[in-house]
Design an enzyme around this catalytic site. Structure first.
Site, PDB file in Angstrom:
ATOM      1  N   GLY A  18       8.592  -4.418  10.012  1.00 13.61           N
ATOM      2  CA  GLY A  18       7.173  -4.068   9.991  1.00 13.61           C
ATOM      3  C   GLY A  18       6.229  -5.114  10.580  1.00 13.61           C
ATOM      4  N   TYR A 155      -0.375  -3.405  -7.274  1.00 12.24           N
ATOM      5  CA  TYR A 155      -0.556  -3.788  -5.862  1.00 12.24           C
ATOM      6  C   TYR A 155      -2.003  -4.203  -5.612  1.00 12.24           C
ATOM      7  CZ  TYR A 155       0.076  -3.490  -0.749  1.00 12.24           C
ATOM      8  OH  TYR A 155       0.143  -3.768   0.600  1.00 12.24           O
ATOM      9  N   LYS A 159      -3.144  -7.981  -4.319  1.00 15.60           N
ATOM     10  CA  LYS A 159      -3.801  -8.181  -3.019  1.00 15.60           C
ATOM     11  C   LYS A 159      -5.228  -8.692  -3.193  1.00 15.60           C
ATOM     12  CE  LYS A 159      -0.325  -7.088  -0.398  1.00 15.60           C
ATOM     13  NZ  LYS A 159       0.288  -8.096   0.478  1.00 15.60           N
TER      14      LYS A 159
HETATM   15  P1  NAP Z   1       8.007  -3.903   5.169  1.00 13.14           P
HETATM   16  O1  NAP Z   1       8.238  -3.146   6.422  1.00 13.14           O
HETATM   17  O2  NAP Z   1       8.601  -3.395   3.890  1.00 13.14           O
HETATM   18  O3  NAP Z   1       8.454  -5.422   5.399  1.00 13.14           O
HETATM   19  C1  NAP Z   1       8.409  -6.383   4.375  1.00 13.14           C
HETATM   20  C2  NAP Z   1       9.589  -7.319   4.539  1.00 13.14           C
HETATM   21  O4  NAP Z   1       9.515  -8.296   3.467  1.00 13.14           O
HETATM   22  C3  NAP Z   1      10.940  -6.613   4.398  1.00 13.14           C
HETATM   23  O5  NAP Z   1      11.848  -7.093   5.367  1.00 13.14           O
HETATM   24  C4  NAP Z   1      11.358  -6.989   2.995  1.00 13.14           C
HETATM   25  O6  NAP Z   1      12.771  -6.981   2.813  1.00 13.14           O
HETATM   26  C5  NAP Z   1      10.813  -8.401   2.880  1.00 13.14           C
HETATM   27  N1  NAP Z   1      10.737  -8.876   1.504  1.00 13.14           N
HETATM   28  C6  NAP Z   1      10.532  -8.156   0.373  1.00 13.14           C
HETATM   29  N2  NAP Z   1      10.603  -8.962  -0.715  1.00 13.14           N
HETATM   30  C7  NAP Z   1      10.842 -10.228  -0.247  1.00 13.14           C
HETATM   31  C8  NAP Z   1      11.029 -11.491  -0.862  1.00 13.14           C
HETATM   32  N3  NAP Z   1      10.997 -11.637  -2.205  1.00 13.14           N
HETATM   33  N4  NAP Z   1      11.251 -12.584  -0.087  1.00 13.14           N
HETATM   34  C9  NAP Z   1      11.307 -12.466   1.262  1.00 13.14           C
HETATM   35  N5  NAP Z   1      11.168 -11.289   1.909  1.00 13.14           N
HETATM   36  C10 NAP Z   1      10.926 -10.180   1.167  1.00 13.14           C
HETATM   37  O7  NAP Z   1       6.435  -4.028   4.856  1.00 13.14           O
HETATM   38  P2  NAP Z   1       5.177  -4.164   5.848  1.00 13.14           P
HETATM   39  O8  NAP Z   1       4.466  -2.872   5.851  1.00 13.14           O
HETATM   40  O9  NAP Z   1       5.561  -4.804   7.110  1.00 13.14           O
HETATM   41  O10 NAP Z   1       4.274  -5.153   4.968  1.00 13.14           O
HETATM   42  C11 NAP Z   1       4.136  -6.530   5.260  1.00 13.14           C
HETATM   43  C12 NAP Z   1       2.947  -7.066   4.488  1.00 13.14           C
HETATM   44  O11 NAP Z   1       1.768  -6.357   4.862  1.00 13.14           O
HETATM   45  C13 NAP Z   1       3.065  -6.907   2.971  1.00 13.14           C
HETATM   46  O12 NAP Z   1       2.510  -8.021   2.322  1.00 13.14           O
HETATM   47  C14 NAP Z   1       2.229  -5.669   2.700  1.00 13.14           C
HETATM   48  O13 NAP Z   1       1.741  -5.617   1.391  1.00 13.14           O
HETATM   49  C15 NAP Z   1       1.121  -5.842   3.709  1.00 13.14           C
HETATM   50  N6  NAP Z   1       0.411  -4.622   4.068  1.00 13.14           N
HETATM   51  C16 NAP Z   1       1.043  -3.596   4.687  1.00 13.14           C
HETATM   52  C17 NAP Z   1       0.319  -2.455   5.014  1.00 13.14           C
HETATM   53  C18 NAP Z   1       0.925  -1.290   5.726  1.00 13.14           C
HETATM   54  O14 NAP Z   1       0.241  -0.283   5.876  1.00 13.14           O
HETATM   55  N7  NAP Z   1       2.144  -1.348   6.190  1.00 13.14           N
HETATM   56  C19 NAP Z   1      -1.040  -2.372   4.678  1.00 13.14           C
HETATM   57  C20 NAP Z   1      -1.634  -3.437   4.039  1.00 13.14           C
HETATM   58  C21 NAP Z   1      -0.906  -4.568   3.742  1.00 13.14           C
HETATM   59  P3  NAP Z   1      13.455  -5.615   2.242  1.00 13.14           P
HETATM   60  O15 NAP Z   1      13.267  -4.587   3.308  1.00 13.14           O
HETATM   61  O16 NAP Z   1      14.883  -6.003   2.005  1.00 13.14           O
HETATM   62  O17 NAP Z   1      12.703  -5.281   0.978  1.00 13.14           O
END
Ligand code: NAP
Length: 258
Positions: A18, A155, A159
């Site tokens: 992501g 969540y 945040k």
């Molecule tokens: P994602 O695709 O689920 O990627 C998150 C990555 O972090 C995954 O590879 C996950 O591994 C890893 N992870 C989870 N727990 C961990 C830990 N304890 N230590 C190290 N790595 C860990 O999520 P994303 O959408 O890219 O989100 C990235 C960030 O952006 C997050 O903080 C999220 O809250 C924030 N965010 C996302 C969105 C959105 O719309 N996508 C919006 C607002 C904020 P696993 O796959 O093995 O769990």
């Protein structure tokens, strides 16, 4: 090496997927050496290989961001190998859906541990490492750290914590004259595995309705792409944002204008 962050040493957590993956790729394209960490070794190693195949520079290390001691080990290793650390993106995060009524204490604590405690640990470790040279720390919050969502109690809290913690750290670093900037990024709805899995986990009719509702509420008409957030992180990582600290960079297609 040329590019907007050429020669910088950058650490991106949760970079196997992501937003972290896209950010690591953009940083490498702009000349940084990127230290990629994640608990998902297979995916993160593949991101690392993709960067190298494209001519960039990256290395992968396993890191659970909630492990306090592992932060010292990792940052110590980066300083030993590269002599400095210029950019840290505290990106790893999880979402466990639940309202105030149906969130268990276990889910609440797990969410705070990954999304908030780890951002504190990462920021603290980064400040310690950057003190001599300055640097840029980027904490990934969310629009859900600014507006409430009935089914995201834990969540939302995590945040919101990242948002205000970032300002505290920014003020401290400014007052100490460290030359370290600390900013938060607030993505809206971005098509990544996190969001896609949440939609897939809902019953089919609900999932489709959720997707339709989300898209209809975004003024620019649809969810964003991971690279939209990566480009914001790149700006905050580079000297182009040298007068920004404690700021909130909202990248949400206009969602929070309502
Ligand atoms: P994602 O695709 O689920 O990627 C998150 C990555 O972090 C995954 O590879 C996950 O591994 C890893 N992870 C989870 N727990 C961990 C830990 N304890 N230590 C190290 N790595 C860990 O999520 P994303 O959408 O890219 O989100 C990235 C960030 O952006 C997050 O903080 C999220 O809250 C924030 N965010 C996302 C969105 C959105 O719309 N996508 C919006 C607002 C904020 P696993 O796959 O093995 O769990």
């Amino acid at each position: 090496m040329s590019g907007r962050i050429a020669g910088k040493i950058a650490l991106v957590t949760g970079a196997g997927s992501g937003l972290g993956e896209a950010t690591a790729q953009r940083f490498a394209e702009e000349g940084a050496h990127v230290v990629i960490t994640d608990i998902n070794a297979e995916q993160a190693e593949s991101v690392c290989q993709d960067i190298s195949a494209a001519g960039g520079s990256a290395e992968y290390h396993y890191q659970d961001v909630t492990d306090e001691r592992a932060w010292d080990t990792l940052v110590g290793m980066i300083i030993k190998d590269h002599g400095r650390l210029d950019i840290v993106v505290n990106n790893a995060g999880i979402v466990i859906r639940g309202s105030v009524e149906d969130t268990t204490l276990e889910d609440w604590r797990k969410t705070q541990a990954v999304n908030l405690d780890a951002v504190f640990l990462g920021t603290r470790a980064a400040v310690k490492a950057m003190k001599g040279n300055g640097g840029s720390i980027i904490n990934i919050s969310s629009i859900e750290g600014m507006v409430g969502e009935p089914t995201a109690a834990a969540y939302n809290a995590s945040k919101g914590g990242v948002r205000i913690f970032t300002k505290s750290a920014a003020l401290h670093c400014a007052a100490e004259g460290y030359g370290i900037r600390v900013n938060s990024v607030h993505p809206g709805f971005i098509a990544t595995p996190m969001v896609e899995n949440a939609i897939a986990a809902a019953p089919p009719v609900e999932g489709a309705a959720l997707l339709e509702r989300v898209n209809s509420e975004i003024p620019l008409g649809s969810m964003g792409e991971a690279v939209d957030i990566a480009n914001g992180c790149l700006f905050l990582a580079s000297d182009e944002s040298k007068y920004m600290t404690g700021s909130e960079l909202v990248i949400d297609g206009g969602f929070t204008c309502h």
